[in-house]
Every structure is written in structure tokens, then in C-alpha cells.
Design a protein around this motif. Structure first.
Motif, PDB file in Angstrom:
ATOM      1  N   PHE A  97       0.805  -1.224   0.000  1.00 34.18           N
ATOM      2  CA  PHE A  97       0.000   0.000   0.000  1.00 34.18           C
ATOM      3  C   PHE A  97       0.836   1.271   0.000  1.00 34.18           C
ATOM      4  N   TYR A  98       1.838   1.299   0.880  1.00 37.34           N
ATOM      5  CA  TYR A  98       2.567   2.563   1.061  1.00 37.34           C
ATOM      6  C   TYR A  98       3.358   2.950  -0.164  1.00 37.34           C
ATOM      7  N   LYS A  99       3.996   1.937  -0.759  1.00 39.77           N
ATOM      8  CA  LYS A  99       4.760   2.236  -1.964  1.00 39.77           C
ATOM      9  C   LYS A  99       3.811   2.630  -3.093  1.00 39.77           C
ATOM     10  N   ASP A 100       2.724   1.878  -3.229  1.00 42.55           N
ATOM     11  CA  ASP A 100       1.780   2.115  -4.320  1.00 42.55           C
ATOM     12  C   ASP A 100       1.137   3.484  -4.238  1.00 42.55           C
ATOM     13  N   THR A 101       0.735   3.861  -3.035  1.00 43.23           N
ATOM     14  CA  THR A 101      -0.039   5.089  -2.931  1.00 43.23           C
ATOM     15  C   THR A 101       0.819   6.328  -2.753  1.00 43.23           C
ATOM     16  N   TYR A 102       1.934   6.199  -2.073  1.00 43.09           N
ATOM     17  CA  TYR A 102       2.703   7.398  -1.758  1.00 43.09           C
ATOM     18  C   TYR A 102       4.116   7.386  -2.323  1.00 43.09           C
ATOM     19  N   GLY A 103       4.410   6.446  -3.176  1.00 43.50           N
ATOM     20  CA  GLY A 103       5.701   6.445  -3.856  1.00 43.50           C
ATOM     21  C   GLY A 103       6.876   6.283  -2.914  1.00 43.50           C
ATOM     22  N   VAL A 104       7.921   7.055  -3.210  1.00 39.50           N
ATOM     23  CA  VAL A 104       9.161   6.925  -2.438  1.00 39.50           C
ATOM     24  C   VAL A 104       8.926   7.287  -0.979  1.00 39.50           C
ATOM     25  N   PHE A 105       8.180   8.357  -0.767  1.00 36.93           N
ATOM     26  CA  PHE A 105       7.887   8.783   0.597  1.00 36.93           C
ATOM     27  C   PHE A 105       7.233   7.645   1.375  1.00 36.93           C
ATOM     28  N   GLY A 106       6.311   6.980   0.708  1.00 37.32           N
ATOM     29  CA  GLY A 106       5.618   5.865   1.355  1.00 37.32           C
ATOM     30  C   GLY A 106       6.568   4.726   1.654  1.00 37.32           C
ATOM     31  N   GLN A 107       7.484   4.492   0.719  1.00 42.68           N
ATOM     32  CA  GLN A 107       8.446   3.416   0.922  1.00 42.68           C
ATOM     33  C   GLN A 107       9.318   3.678   2.140  1.00 42.68           C
ATOM     34  N   ILE A 108       9.812   4.917   2.241  1.00 45.12           N
ATOM     35  CA  ILE A 108      10.663   5.277   3.382  1.00 45.12           C
ATOM     36  C   ILE A 108       9.880   5.148   4.684  1.00 45.12           C
ATOM     37  N   TYR A 109       8.650   5.646   4.637  1.00 49.99           N
ATOM     38  CA  TYR A 109       7.791   5.608   5.814  1.00 49.99           C
ATOM     39  C   TYR A 109       7.617   4.182   6.311  1.00 49.99           C
ATOM     40  N   ASP A 110       7.372   3.279   5.332  1.00 53.11           N
ATOM     41  CA  ASP A 110       7.177   1.865   5.649  1.00 53.11           C
ATOM     42  C   ASP A 110       8.464   1.281   6.220  1.00 53.11           C
ATOM     43  N   TRP A 111       9.582   1.605   5.549  1.00 57.93           N
ATOM     44  CA  TRP A 111      10.867   1.033   5.939  1.00 57.93           C
ATOM     45  C   TRP A 111      11.255   1.456   7.355  1.00 57.93           C
ATOM     46  N   LEU A 112      10.932   2.695   7.721  1.00 56.51           N
ATOM     47  CA  LEU A 112      11.246   3.194   9.058  1.00 56.51           C
ATOM     48  C   LEU A 112      10.381   2.548  10.132  1.00 56.51           C
ATOM     49  N   GLY A 113       9.386   1.807   9.678  1.00 54.56           N
ATOM     50  CA  GLY A 113       8.519   1.177  10.672  1.00 54.56           C
ATOM     51  C   GLY A 113       7.390   2.078  11.113  1.00 54.56           C
ATOM     52  N   LEU A 114       7.287   3.240  10.458  1.00 54.51           N
ATOM     53  CA  LEU A 114       6.264   4.180  10.895  1.00 54.51           C
ATOM     54  C   LEU A 114       4.862   3.746  10.485  1.00 54.51           C
ATOM     55  N   ASP A 115       4.781   2.746   9.593  1.00 54.30           N
ATOM     56  CA  ASP A 115       3.444   2.306   9.184  1.00 54.30           C
ATOM     57  C   ASP A 115       2.740   1.611  10.341  1.00 54.30           C
ATOM     58  N   ASN A 116       3.527   1.186  11.306  1.00 48.79           N
ATOM     59  CA  ASN A 116       2.929   0.519  12.447  1.00 48.79           C
ATOM     60  C   ASN A 116       3.552   1.112  13.709  1.00 48.79           C
ATOM     61  N   THR A 117       3.576   2.456  13.745  1.00 49.62           N
ATOM     62  CA  THR A 117       4.266   3.182  14.811  1.00 49.62           C
ATOM     63  C   THR A 117       3.899   2.676  16.194  1.00 49.62           C
ATOM     64  N   PHE A 118       2.590   2.574  16.448  1.00 48.50           N
ATOM     65  CA  PHE A 118       2.146   2.412  17.820  1.00 48.50           C
ATOM     66  C   PHE A 118       2.214   0.975  18.321  1.00 48.50           C
ATOM     67  N   GLN A 119       2.527   0.057  17.436  1.00 42.30           N
ATOM     68  CA  GLN A 119       2.701  -1.324  17.905  1.00 42.30           C
ATOM     69  C   GLN A 119       4.155  -1.734  17.789  1.00 42.30           C
ATOM     70  N   SER A 120       5.002  -0.806  17.390  1.00 41.78           N
ATOM     71  CA  SER A 120       6.391  -1.180  17.136  1.00 41.78           C
ATOM     72  C   SER A 120       7.154  -1.316  18.438  1.00 41.78           C
ATOM     73  N   TRP A 121       8.262  -2.027  18.362  1.00 42.87           N
ATOM     74  CA  TRP A 121       9.027  -2.294  19.585  1.00 42.87           C
ATOM     75  C   TRP A 121       9.631  -1.021  20.143  1.00 42.87           C
ATOM     76  N   TRP A 122      10.029  -0.077  19.268  1.00 41.86           N
ATOM     77  CA  TRP A 122      10.684   1.106  19.786  1.00 41.86           C
ATOM     78  C   TRP A 122       9.684   2.055  20.440  1.00 41.86           C
ATOM     79  N   PHE A 123       8.447   2.051  19.950  1.00 39.73           N
ATOM     80  CA  PHE A 123       7.456   2.891  20.609  1.00 39.73           C
ATOM     81  C   PHE A 123       7.101   2.309  21.971  1.00 39.73           C
ATOM     82  N   MET A 124       6.983   0.983  22.004  1.00 43.63           N
ATOM     83  CA  MET A 124       6.724   0.337  23.286  1.00 43.63           C
ATOM     84  C   MET A 124       7.869   0.615  24.254  1.00 43.63           C
ATOM     85  N   LEU A 125       9.089   0.670  23.700  1.00 42.21           N
ATOM     86  CA  LEU A 125      10.239   0.954  24.542  1.00 42.21           C
ATOM     87  C   LEU A 125      10.150   2.372  25.107  1.00 42.21           C
ATOM     88  N   LEU A 126       9.677   3.309  24.287  1.00 38.19           N
ATOM     89  CA  LEU A 126       9.512   4.692  24.760  1.00 38.19           C
ATOM     90  C   LEU A 126       8.529   4.743  25.922  1.00 38.19           C
TER      91      LEU A 126
END
Lengths: 549, 388, 175
Positions: A97-126
């Protein structure tokens, strides 16, 4: 703890600003005392640090806590830029979805893990870090503060008084009388007045100093409740769909409970029946398009006995209930919430067997889309056989009719029609808006005669034993917050020094209001109201500089 | 009843305008605290506030439900709460300059509200809970009290930032004022076109390939995906946007930016200096410490109310309606961000002694976050939660 | 005093790390398995679509049992069925039983499938997918291989080849 000696002889822990015994400020400055912790040492200030101490110190720092809060804040903001993974529409494929809809920006966003920010391990760590910081910051400060306030003396060192924000020296001939006058006024204003050697300490609102610690405890309990959700059995969130007429087992109930949907009611706002006031907005959206009420009229059953899975269970009725939004059905720790619905799902098609030349109709036959019969005998000599059935029809790669799923989303049938006129039978492929006759022109055809539909309700099956922990945490937090913010700890020291009367005042918040009160207390007495040393120092320096500690 | 409520709102709007002038007059006179102009000003404000409450009550009666359910109703309620918070703070501190700034800001907010559809809409099932009323009203009240800290912070910055130089501070202060001008510009342009009854219909294709209709109330500078203009001789947009973007909203945003730029340009031409520099002489007599005190006090009072309304009541309602007290949707996120920000504000103040100008900047940023939540999240980033 | 402080701090940090660590473990590492290899296979019963005879898993004790979850729309299932049938023919007298559970399709479709493919082993409909849920089945086909002692020997998710299927069956042959 490492200690050092005050001139009065008492051993104070390192980091102490005001001697625990005599109250003498330990530094030689003349600026205002920082009264945050009553001059006590935070426990984490020590000389020899082990690794444990280093970790402890790190988390006991308020600066670090602020940094963690701000990082969490920024991370949360980033998590809203693009829709999160689990909030995507059901048709979207999260991986592309992210790559398809938002191109490069979406790809980076996905790669950074921001597509699942609130369930990610680093957010839980925060969040965990905030929790740890809450625990350690509070523990570090509360015990020294409690002891300091409990053991505080009436008589204070002169340096202490001089370096309070509100301070004034005055003198009067009628010391006894004036002091009593002030004492009475203080008591009328609900101050607790302690006396020692002719010196006074008036105090009120001490309990508000504990406010921050209480609210921190509330937050800790709340976060603990969140942790508790991960313990198996404490929290469950499942879904179930039931169509009108169906009885289904409630997932997560270990097969003990079943729900039968009798009717799903869906009402919309109609201009004709509604209050005239709503007319304009209904027409703007469309008549009958705004949902007014939807509810699932169900019966709850309990299983009797212990059948083997696969066996038909024996059920005993528990109760009838209408599940509406905001009104869940609750039983045995489980709640069923009305969250979703599907209207007009196809459940049966009716067909007539039609003589193409004469138009004569035979039948109709009703084909149940979830359990079609193989043979439909209309009358002697007239028979329709179902040869193939594709609930969700499409033409596959080999060009053959096939089904995508088992759900009757797009039903297609192969019928064999037998009539006295066509005793060997004719075959027809019938789908929605398609009628294919593979063996050349047939004399008869299956004509669509009608459709039966049913509604389905989507229920959320929810078990949550952590709610009460979360509620208590939230409540304690609010109590602590109000305790700390809406009341103030005020103290006034009135001390006889030789022939003078020294008055000092301190409050942890709201000096403006405190000064208003002091005006009223010292008004018309010989004792002068203490002056604000912060504002006075400012009036000496031109340009409106601030005193910074 | 509906008509009465509209009239009452309009009346209160006018009284706030009038009261602003009286507060302006109060500044001119030498005396701080009780002076005649200020007395009249606050009295008129209170009359306006009562009328405003009247609007709220009559609309409630007319609709059969508390009027806090769409953008228009909520933002109007928010504006009203700011006036209420202002009156409360005024009676504690008697700071006249506060009236000169708080009233116009509340007026701008109420004007912004009137751009949105005003009709009373019947409630969908998930909104039929009294927790809705409790959550929304308490949150609005909390935000209104926090807004006072913004107003006071703004006054502080206008007074104290040296306008003789050009640096980051003057830039950002001007940016805040520019943004307020943009909002005014948007309101003016929307109202103008609305009065003229401008409407242009578009037929367009959405992301599922389905045909949709869009009604534009501002001349279209951007057209929706594969849009076809149906209404003849209305402006047809030169640009088209992809299906994922809401063209109508983007159009509004573009118009706001243009209107804001033009309005700001005109203002600059007239006053010949930065708006911050222009306003500075008016606020010279105010006491820094008092403003700092009020700024802090508003946060101290408002933060618990906001926590209660914006987070706790919200979570209770979410749990009842959707079985999940927290879903990490954008509106909830930004409420959390607001909360974290003000928590940071309080900690920075207590433990790092961030008072005075630093505190004023924080108050401005905090309000910006609240406004972002109200405007951007509601209108641009959609969710379970969005109004309008 | 110093030692006391160290003990207290270490204890508190240990508790905090344990609580947080446990949460991370459960959330990120623990597989959400309902049933795993070496567990006892959960008992169930099905009715064969043609003969109407009831088969209970517990009654099969002593035999190696293959439980195959399938659906008629699922292409890999269609590829497997022919050789599952073939292997069944070879091993059914050597103590192997195959129970095929259809994911809640209509009797018409299941019957037709059985007759089209000439299946000779018991095939039943798992009504409402209850047994499928009980076994934590996700994608189809999923095949469970149960040893004669009732314990799960192997769980195979996805399509098998004839060779691999044969191997798996041999693993659960009674001795």
C-alpha cells in the motif's frame, strides 16, 4: 550515603542544600533558595557509582524524562502522517500500500517502521521508559521530601529566611500583642500555626505537595494495567459474524456460549418521519442514508453438557437481548458489542423454468445459496438438476468456471433442465446477467424469478479484566493532578530575632494569590508584609530582566 | 427556536466586537484595573456571553440533543468557552489588555465556525450516548482555558521581542500573526462567496472507480480526480488531483493561503511594519510577571480539565461505543500529543525554570497543537473521529 | 547503608525489567499457537458426507491419523487430493486413517467434489469451521499428522508433494 558535616554538627547527605537539622543553607550564595525538595538531597546523588547507580541516575533525571516525553510526542505525530497499517481499508494490501499510494515517501515511511508506529518495539520501549522514569523519579524524591516536611522545625536559620522569595524585617513595641493578632488572623484563614520559643510557623495545604507523586502513582498503575493486557487470559478481542437465522458459537468462550440472530434492524433518518429541524441536513446527505439506529436482536444460549467438537451441541436459552451500539450484551466476563453489519446478503435465488417459445413458466424453484439441493422436482416430467455450483464465480486461467471463495458473492449454476418436450435434458450455465448454453440453442431456460436476502451483524467479542486497573490508575492520576494543581502549599515563618521580627513566606505555586492573602493578614498591623524579592530585585535592574536560578 | 438560537449567536458576536473597542479604550487610559472603559467592556462581554449561552440552550432544545456534534457546533462552543475562561481570569486578575486580545481571537474562532454547514444533523447510533456530551464539552472547556495561556503568551511575546532587529524570534512571532491573518482571510472569502450563493457541481471518479458528486462553494482552482464540471460558466480548474486527495478541501486550503497572503500584504502596506512591531506599543504597560503568572495559572487550571475531558472521558466513551478505549487514530494521537506537550511544559517550568519568554513560546506552540488537532486532523487527516 | 541502597535499587530495576521484558516477549516472540507438535490432538467428530457414518478422532487411537483441512475453491487442495487418495489406498490397511474436514461449504459442493475426485476416505463438513478454529488453522490446506498414541507428530501448512506426503504418512505408521 556519603555525608558531609554542617557547622551545627549534623551529618547531611551529599547534595543537601539546607541542613536537615539546623536549616542552614549550605552554599554561600545570596540568591533565593530552591525550595523544590525542601533543600534535601535526591537519593541518587552519590559519590561512588556502580552500574546500577548509573542506570538509576539516568532515569531519575527530570531532564531525561522531558526528553523521553518529547521524543514520544514527535513519534506520535509522525505516526499520523500516513494511515497506520491496521487502520487501512480492508481492500488494501498493507505490504504494498505505502509504496503504491505514496511512492518513495511511502516506501521510506514503511521502511522506518512508521506504518505501524504504535505497535512497534521502539514505541513500546519509549512508553516503558516513561514508566521506568516515573517510578524512579518519584522514589528518588518522595522519601526525602516526606521526611523534610514531617520533621520541619518552627525556628529556622536566619540565612534560610533571608533567602526566601517573600521576606521582610520589621519591628514593633508590642511584639506579644501583634504576634497574637497575626496568629489569630492566620488561624481564621485555616493555617495551622505552630509555636516555639515565641516563633511562629503557619502552614496550610501541605497535602498539595504530594499531588505530583500521587498522579505519578496513578500513571504507573495505568501503565501497569496496559502491561497486564499481554498476560494471557486478561484481554481478548475477537470478532464474529452472524446472519439472520444463524446460531453461532461465541469465539473465546470455549464453546460454552452461542448466539442466535433473529433480526438485524437498520433504521435510517427519513425526512417524512423526522423532526423538521433535521430536514436540511438529511437532504444534504440523502434521504434514508444517515443511520438512525441499528441493533441485533439476539438470543444467548448456553451449552449443556460437554459435547465433542463437531457434534451438534445441546443449547439452553439464557436470555434475549437487543445489542445496540453503546449497549453491549454482557455475560460471564465477555461483552458482545455491535460494531459492524452487512445488509442484504444474498441467501437464495428463485428461478422459473421457462419455455422460450411460449413463455410458459414452471416453478419457481428456490435455490438456497448456502445449501443448494441437487434435484428440484417441479411436477411430473418437469425436473431441474443442479450439476455444478460456484458461489463466487469467475473464469479461471483454464477458461473454466471456478469459484474464488465459498461465500455466495457472485453465484453461478449449471442446470440440467428436463421436460416432457426435452426428455434427454438441456444444460445451461446461469450466472448474474449471464446465460450460456453450451450445447447450442435450448428450448427452455432458467429465468430469474427473485432473490432472498438476509442481514448480518458483526459483533466484537471482548474480554477485558484490565479495565478496572486502568480505571483506578486514571482516577488516582486525576486526584493527584487536582490535588497538586488546585491547592497550594503555603508557609509563613514569623521569627523574633533580637529586637526585630523577621517574616518570610513561601508557596509552591501562585505567588500572586499568596500575596493577596498576606496583604489581608498583615494589613493594619505593625508587622510588615513580606516583600517579593524577585520583583524587587527586578526593579533595581532596569530592562525587566528575570532572576534565574 | 432554531431561528432564535441563530439570532442570539449573532447578537453575542456583535457584542464581543463592541466590547473589544471598549477594552481598547481602557488601554489608552492611564489606570490599570478598574476604569470606566474596562467596566463597560466587561459588562458588554458578559451580556454577550449570556446571549451566547442562550444560543446554546435554545439550539439544544430545538435539536433535542446537545449541540456539540459537528464542526460548526463544536467550534462555536469552543469560542464561547474561551470567552467564559476570559471572564473568569479577568475577574481574578483584572488585566484589561487580555480583553483586547481574547475577544478578537474568540470572534475569529466563532467566525471560522460559521463557514461550516450549520444545519442540525441527526445523530448516528455511535454518537447517541451522554458520554459524548460530557467528553466534548469538558475537552472544549479545558482547551479554552489553555487558550488563555496562549493569548497571554502572545501578548508577552509582542511586548518583549525586540522588533528593531530581524531574527528567528521576530520571524516566528510574525508567522503566528500571519497565520491568524490567514484564518481571517479564509473567513472573509468564504463568507463572501457564501453570501453570493456560489455553487459549482463536479462529477468525478473516486479511488474505487465509482462516480461521485462534489459541490464546490469556492471557485475551483483544483478539480477532483477526472472531474467534469457540470455547472456552466463557473470557473473550471486548470489542475486535477489524484483520487486519494479531497479536491474540495485542498481548494479551500489554497484559497485560504491566497486570501491570507493578500490580506497580510494589504495590512503590511498600510501599517508599514511588521504586525508584531505595530502592536508592540499597545502592550508596553503590561506587567511581565503578571502575564507569566496568568499564563502558568491557565495551564495549571486547564491541564487537569483537558486531561479529564480530552482523554479520560474520551476513553470511557470509546470503550463503551467501540470496545477499544484507545485506537491510535489521528484525533486520539493528537490529543495525546497535546497532553504530552503540556506535561512537558509543566515539567520544564518546575524543574528547569523555564519561565518568562520561554514559557510564552511554549504556550503558543501548545495552542498551535490544539488548533492542528481541531483543523488539520478533523478536515485533512480523516479517521473514525472526524467531524464535518 | 550503601549496600542496602544497592540491593533495593537492583531489586526495583529487576522487577521493572522483568515486567517489561515479559511484555515484549509475549508481544513479539511468543507464537500465537493454539496447538503445537507434541500436543495431544484435540478430539472431534465428523459425519462422512456420503455414508453419513460418524468418525470420532479418539476412536482412531492405535492408527496414524491424517487430518486434512481443505476447501473446494482452494487450488493447492485440488492438486493434493488425487495423491492423498492414492496414498490412502496403499496404507489404509496398514493402520492409517485419513479424515478430511471441509471448511464449511455446502453439502452439494462437497459431495460433488468427492464424486468428481473419486475420494475414498472419510470426508466431512466442519460446520461453522469450529474444528478449524479449535486447531488454529489459518491458510488452506493445512494437514495434521497424528501418531497412533494421539500426539501430533507434524503440522504441514500449504500444499504437499506426493513424495513428502508419503514420507509424513510413514512417520505415523503404527509399529
Amino acid at each position: 550515603m556519603e555525608n558531609f558535616k554542617c557547622e551545627c554538627g549534623h551529618m547531611n547527605p551529599i547534595g543537601t542544600v539546607i541542613c536537615e537539622s539546623c536549616g542552614k543553607p549550605q552554599d554561600d550564595n545570596s540568591n533565593l533558595l530552591d525550595m523544590k525538595y525542601e533543600g534535601t538531597a535526591r537519593r541518587s546523588i552519590v559519590k561512588n557509582k556502580t552500574i546500577i547507580d548509573k542506570i538509576w541516575n539516568f532515569f531519575s533525571s527530570v531532564k531525561i524524562a522531558i526528553v523521553i516525553i518529547l521524543i514520544t510526542l514527535i513519534a506520535s505525530a509522525l505516526g499520523t502522517i500516513l494511515p497506520q497499517r491496521d487502520l487501512l481499508p480492508p481492500t488494501a494490501n498493507p505490504d504494498t500500500f505505502y509504496k503504491d499510494t505514496y511512492g518513495v515517501f511511502g516506501q521510506i515511511y514503511d521502511w522506518l517502521g512508521l506504518d505501524n508506529t504504535f505497535q512497534s518495539w521502539w514505541f513500546m520501549l519509549l512508553i516503558s521508559s516513561i514508566g521506568v522514569s516515573l517510578v524512579i523519579c518519584s522514589l528518588d524524591r518522595i522519601i526525602p521530601l516526606y521526611r523534610a516536611l514531617k520533621n520541619q522545625r518552627v525556628t529556622r536559620h536566619t540565612n534560610f529566611l533571608k533567602r526566601q522569595r517573600l521576606f521582610k524585617i520589621s519591628s514593633t513595641k508590642n511584639e506579644e500583642e501583634q504576634l497574637n493578632l497575626v496568629k489569630n488572623r492566620l488561624e481564621k484563614k485555616k493555617y495551622k500555626v505552630r509555636e516555639e520559643n515565641g516563633n511562629l510557623l503557619a502552614e496550610k495545604g501541605r497535602f498539595s505537595r504530594w499531588g505530583p507523586y500521587v498522579n505519578h502513582i496513578g500513571l504507573i498503575i495505568f501503565l501497569f494495567g496496559v502491561l497486564l493486557r499481554y498476560v494471557p487470559g486478561m484481554y481478548m478481542d475477537k470478532a464474529m459474524w452472524v446472519q439472520e437465522g444463524q446460531t453461532k458459537e461465541v469465539p473465546g468462550s470455549n464453546g460454552s456460549y452461542y448466539v442466535q440472530l433473529h433480526k438485524f434492524i437498520f433504521e435510517t433518518y427519513d425526512v417524512k418521519t423526522e423532526n423538521k429541524i433535521f430536514r436540511k441536513s438529511i437532504e444534504r446527505v440523502g434521504n434514508d442514508r444517515i443511520p438512525k439506529n441499528y441493533q441485533a436482536n439476539v438470543t444467548l444460549y448456553k451449552r449443556v453438557g460437554n459435547p465433542i467438537p463437531g457434534e451438534d451441541p445441546k443449547l439452553k436459552k439464557v436470555k434475549d437481548y437487543s445489542i445496540k451500539v453503546n449497549e453491549p450484551l454482557q455475560f460471564n466476563g465477555i461483552s458482545l458489542y455491535q460494531v459492524d453489519y452487512r445488509l442484504n446478503e444474498m441467501t437464495a435465488f428463485s428461478f422459473d423454468l421457462m419455455n422460450k417459445k411460449t413463455g410458459e413458466l414452471f416453478g419457481p424453484i428456490k435455490v438456497d445459496l448456502s445449501n443448494p439441493k441437487a434435484i428440484y422436482q417441479i411436477k411430473p416430467g418437469y425436473k431441474v438438476e443442479l450439476k455444478s455450483y460456484f458461489p463466487d464465480f469467475y473464469f479461471n486461467k483454464a477458461g473454466e468456471p471456478d469459484t474464488r471463495t465459498k461465500n455466495p458473492n457472485n453465484p453461478a449454476f449449471v442446470f440440467k433442465m428436463t421436460t416432457p418436450e426435452t426428455p434427454q435434458g438441456e444444460v445451461a450455465f446461469v450466472a448474474i446477467r449471464q446465460n450460456i448454453e453450451p450445447n447450442g440453442q435450448n428450448k427452455y431456460k432458467m429465468a430469474f424469478a427473485g432473490l432472498e436476502t438476509k442481514n448480518s451483524t458483526g459483533l466484537s467479542v471482548n474480554k477485558d479484566y484490565t479495565l478496572w486497573v486502568l480505571s483506578i490508575g486514571g482516577a488516582i492520576f486525576m486526584i493527584g493532578l487536582i490535588q497538586g494543581m488546585y491547592w497550594y502549599h503555603r508557609r509563613i515563618w514569623i521569627q523574633r530575632q533580637n529586637d526585630e521580627i523577621w517574616v518570610a513566606g513561601f508557596t509552591n505555586k501562585n505567588y500572586y494569590g499568596f500575596k493577596q492573602e498576606l496583604k489581608k493578614i498583615f494589613n493594619d498591623t505593625d508587622i510588615l508584609m513580606p516583600e517579593d524579592q524577585v520583583l524587587d530585585k527586578k526593579s533595581i535592574n532596569t530592562g525587566g530582566e528575570h532572576v534565574s536560578n | 427556536m432554531y431561528q432564535i438560537s441563530s439570532n442570539l449567536l449573532f447578537f453575542s458576536f456583535i457584542t464581543y466586537l463592541i466590547a473589544t473597542f471598549f477594552f481598547g479604550g481602557a488601554i489608552k487610559s492611564q489606570k490599570e484595573g478598574k476604569n470606566k472603559s474596562a467596566m463597560i467592556g466587561i459588562t458588554i462581554t458578559i451580556i454577550g456571553f449570556i446571549s451566547n449561552l442562550g444560543y446554546f440552550v435554545t439550539r439544544w432544545i430545538a435539536a433535542g440533543q446537545a449541540p456539540v456534534n459537528n464542526m460548526f457546533e463544536f467550534v462555536t462552543f469552543f469560542g464561547m468557552m474561551i470567552i467564559g475562561a476570559f471572564i473568569l481570569i479577568y475577574f481574578i486578575y483584572r488585566l484589561n489588555i487580555l480583553g483586547l486580545f481574547a475577544l478578537p481571537i474568540a470572534i475569529i474562532i466563532i467566525a471560522y465556525a460559521s463557514v461550516f454547514p450549520r444545519e442540525i444533523k441527526p445523530l448516528v447510533p455511535s454518537l447517541k450516548s451522554y458520554w459524548l456530551q460530557i467528553h466534548v464539552t469538558t475537552a472544549a472547556l479545558g482547551e479554552a482555558i489553555l487558550a488563555v495561556s496562549f493569548i497571554v503568551g502572545l501578548i508577552y511575546l509582542i511586548k518583549n521581542i525586540d522588533q528593531k532587529v530581524r531574527n528567528k524570534k521576530t520571524f516566528w512571532l510574525e508567522a503566528v500573526l500571519y497565520f491568524i491573518v490567514t484564518v481571517i482571510g479564509f473567513v472573509i472569502i468564504s463568507t463572501a462567496f457564501s453570501i453570493s450563493g456560489y455553487e459549482a457541481d463536479y462529477k468525478w471518479i473516486d479511488k474505487n472507480g465509482m462516480e461521485q458528486k462534489a459541490v464546490y462553494n469556492l471557485p475551483s482552482l483544483v478539480a477532483p480526480h477526472k472531474g467534469e464540471l457540470l455547472t456552466k460558466d463557473k470557473l473550471e480548474a486548470p489542475f486535477e488531483v489524484p483520487a486519494l486527495i479531497n479536491a474540495k478541501k485542498l481548494n479551500s486550503v489554497i484559497w485560504s493561503i491566497l486570501a491570507g497572503a493578500v490580506l497580510y500584504g494589504i495590512i503590511r502596506l498600510i501599517i508599514r511594519k511588521r504586525i508584531g512591531a505595530f502592536l508592540q506599543p499597545f502592550v508596553q504597560k503590561v506587567d511581565d510577571d503578571l502575564m507569566d503568572e496568568i499564563g502558568y495559572r491557565s495551564v495549571a487550571i486547564g491541564f487537569p480539565v483537558f486531561t479529564l475531558g480530552g482523554l479520560i472521558f474520551a476513553m470511557i466513551w470509546a470503550q463503551i461505543a467501540w470496545t477499544k478505549f484507545w485506537s491510535w487514530d489521528p484525533k486520539e494521537d493528537w490529543a495525546l500529543i497535546t497532553w504530552l506537550f503540556y506535561a512537558a511544559y509543566l515539567h520544564l517550568r518546575f524543574n528547569r525554570n523555564w519561565t518568562g519568554e520561554k514559557s510564552a513560546w511554549l504556550a503558543v506552540i501548545g495552542f498551535a497543537i490544539i488548533m492542528f488537532n481541531l483543523v488539520a486532523v478533523n478536515l485533512i487527516i480523516a479517521g473514525l473521529h472526524s467531524y464535518a | 547503608m550503601k549496600k542496602n541502597r544497592l540491593i533495593v535499587r537492583t531489586a526495583i530495576l529487576a522487577i521493572l525489567i522483568a515486567a517489561i521484558g515479559y511484555t515484549f516477549y509475549i508481544n513479539f516472540f511468543k507464537k500465537d499457537e493454539v496447538i503445537a507438535v507434541n500436543d495431544n490432538a484435540i478430539n472431534f467428530e465428523i459425519k462422512d458426507i456420503n455414508t453419513k457414518k460418524t468418525y470420532t478422532l479418539s476412536d482412531q487411537k492405535g492408527k496414524g491419523v491424517v487430518i486434512n483441512f481443505w476447501g473446494s475453491w482452494c487450488d493447492p487442495c485440488k492438486h493434493e487430493m488425487p495423491f492423498i487418495n492414492k496414498v490412502y489406498q496403499e496404507y489404509k490397511d496398514r493402520g492409517i486413517q485419513i479424515l478430511a474436514l471441509n471448511a464449511n461449504e455446502s453439502p452439494f459442493v462437497v459431495s460433488k467434489f468427492v464424486s468428481d475426485y473419486g475420494l475414498t476416505f472419510p470426508v466431512g463438513i466442519d460446520k461453522d469451521q469450529n474444528i478449524l478454529d479449535l486447531y488454529g488453522v489459518g491458510p488452506l490446506p493445512t494437514t495434521f499428522f497424528v501418531s497412533p498414541n494421539g500426539k501430533i507428530k507434524r503440522i504441514k501448512i500449504g500444499e504437499m508433494t506426493e513424495e513428502s506426503f508419503r514420507e509424513y504418512v510413514k512417520e505415523i505408521l503404527p509399529n
